[in-house]
Write a protein that holds these residues in place. Structure first.
Motif, PDB file in Angstrom:
ATOM      1  N   TYR A  96      37.468   6.099  21.514  1.00  0.00           N
ATOM      2  CA  TYR A  96      36.591   4.955  21.745  1.00  0.00           C
ATOM      3  C   TYR A  96      35.825   5.129  23.049  1.00  0.00           C
ATOM      4  O   TYR A  96      36.425   5.518  24.069  1.00  0.00           O
ATOM      5  N   GLY A 137      34.475   3.819  26.347  1.00  0.00           N
ATOM      6  CA  GLY A 137      34.762   2.699  27.249  1.00  0.00           C
ATOM      7  C   GLY A 137      36.241   2.456  27.470  1.00  0.00           C
ATOM      8  O   GLY A 137      36.598   1.693  28.367  1.00  0.00           O
ATOM      9  N   LEU A 138      37.112   3.068  26.666  1.00  0.00           N
ATOM     10  CA  LEU A 138      38.543   2.868  26.901  1.00  0.00           C
ATOM     11  C   LEU A 138      39.079   3.995  27.787  1.00  0.00           C
ATOM     12  O   LEU A 138      38.922   5.174  27.471  1.00  0.00           O
ATOM     13  N   HIS A 150      44.513   3.173  28.582  1.00  0.00           N
ATOM     14  CA  HIS A 150      44.421   1.974  27.734  1.00  0.00           C
ATOM     15  C   HIS A 150      45.302   2.175  26.499  1.00  0.00           C
ATOM     16  O   HIS A 150      45.251   3.218  25.856  1.00  0.00           O
ATOM     17  N   SER A 197      43.507   3.440  23.509  1.00  0.00           N
ATOM     18  CA  SER A 197      42.731   4.691  23.539  1.00  0.00           C
ATOM     19  C   SER A 197      43.493   5.701  22.704  1.00  0.00           C
ATOM     20  O   SER A 197      44.724   5.657  22.612  1.00  0.00           O
ATOM     21  N   THR A 221      35.459   7.646  28.913  1.00  0.00           N
ATOM     22  CA  THR A 221      34.934   6.939  30.081  1.00  0.00           C
ATOM     23  C   THR A 221      33.884   7.759  30.834  1.00  0.00           C
ATOM     24  O   THR A 221      33.498   7.414  31.957  1.00  0.00           O
ATOM     25  N   THR A 230      28.156   4.770  16.145  1.00  0.00           N
ATOM     26  CA  THR A 230      28.284   3.310  16.216  1.00  0.00           C
ATOM     27  C   THR A 230      29.078   2.870  14.998  1.00  0.00           C
ATOM     28  O   THR A 230      28.732   3.233  13.870  1.00  0.00           O
ATOM     29  N   ASP A 261      37.310  -7.222  20.837  1.00  0.00           N
ATOM     30  CA  ASP A 261      37.789  -6.212  21.789  1.00  0.00           C
ATOM     31  C   ASP A 261      37.621  -4.784  21.246  1.00  0.00           C
ATOM     32  O   ASP A 261      37.787  -3.808  21.990  1.00  0.00           O
ATOM     33  N   PRO A 272      35.943  -1.556  20.558  1.00  0.00           N
ATOM     34  CA  PRO A 272      34.684  -0.961  21.024  1.00  0.00           C
ATOM     35  C   PRO A 272      33.763  -0.673  19.837  1.00  0.00           C
ATOM     36  O   PRO A 272      34.216  -0.340  18.740  1.00  0.00           O
ATOM     37  N   HIS A 287      31.179   1.551  20.099  1.00  0.00           N
ATOM     38  CA  HIS A 287      30.758   2.955  20.172  1.00  0.00           C
ATOM     39  C   HIS A 287      31.961   3.883  20.305  1.00  0.00           C
ATOM     40  O   HIS A 287      32.978   3.510  20.916  1.00  0.00           O
TER      41      HIS A 287
END
Ligand code: GLP
Length: 257
Positions: A67, A69-70, A74, A77, A103, A154, A172, A174, A176
């Motif tokens: 994911y 952003g994770l 996390h 993740s 990230t 996406t 919550d 993600p 993307h």
């Protein structure tokens, strides 16, 4: 494509673990998948490891996806999940368990770097796969390039809904993701796709008996020289050629390698 039909999820897990353990014994590079379907196979591999029947000390792993952003720590993740569910319970060298960097400041650069890391390593010997209800593999949603590299995708609303069970709230999840592309996946030496339950029956029928099309990303297995699909009776229930697949397995000439 070989289609192996087992009575239940335990049978699927055992058959998959057998194949993966053989690769690990040769120090092969394993492509690992997250999602709930491979968990039984991982538990069986952990059992084999604890029984002294397999070691992962000489293996390297590349995850399918992550994911955006994770952070690695996390809970949802895939970096964390694969360790929690599998690699930290066996003798895998943690520094050899690779996944895309969710990230990274620039996810597109992270995607290119991941693709290159797989190439530089010499590729993946066996790639474990699950399948989404919409026919996605890794996070290649319908419409993905049939020969695409690792890229940013996406998620479809269906996939977000399916995966929301792992998060506190659907918002919550993600939107993307970084995912090996269909081209990356097809360059692995052996594809091993698992599916269990009636909810996957339409996707399995489309994968095996529908057209090869980006509308069902998993249908790329039709063009791979060595693809094995292991399903339980429920996931096989919409295959027209179930009896033929059983006949083929019963009459298989054993491979020498
Ligand atoms: C996610 C993963 C896929 C996985 C799919 C199905 O979208 N990115 O790799 O195959 O979920 O998951 P499950 O096995 O939980 O049904």
């Amino acid at each position: 494509m070989d289609i192996l039909i087992r009575p239940d999820a335990e049978g699927v897990a055992a058959a998959a673990a057998d194949i993966l353990a053989d690769y690990a014994r040769r120090g092969a590079t394993l492509g690992l998948a997250t999602g709930s379907t491979p968990l039984g196979a991982y538990q069986e591999l952990i059992r084999l490891y604890e029984a002294g029947e397999v070691s992962f000390a000489d293996s390297t792993a590349f995850l399918l996806d992550e994911y955006v952003g994770l952070a690695p720590e996390h809970e949802q993740s895939y970096h964390h999940t694969i360790r929690h569910e599998f690699t930290s319970h066996v003798d895998f060298d943690d520094s050899r368990v690779h996944s895309p960097d969710g990230t990274a400041a620039d996810p597109w650069v992270a995607a290119q770097e991941y693709e290159q890391a797989i190439i530089d390593h010499g590729g993946i010997d066996v790639q474990l796969l699950g399948i989404g209800t919409n026919g996605h593999i890794a996070f290649n949603e319908p419409g993905a390039a049939l020969n695409g590299p690792t890229h940013v995708d996406t998620l479809q609303p269906q996939t977000i809904a399916d995966n929301s069970r792992f998060f506190d709230r659907p918002e919550d999840v993600p939107i993307h993701v970084l995912t090996q592309g269909l081209g990356t996946i097809q360059r692995a030496g052996h594809l091993l796709l698992l599916a269990t339950g009636e909810g996957k029956a339409d996707a399995i029928a489309a994968l095996a008996e529908g057209p090869l099309t980006t509308m069902c990303p998993a249908s790329v297995l039709q063009s791979h020289p060595r693809a094995t699909v292991i399903v339980d009776e429920a996931a096989a229930s919409k295959l027209h050629h179930r009896d033929y697949h059983r006949f083929v397995e019963e009459n298989k000439l054993p491979r020498k390698n």
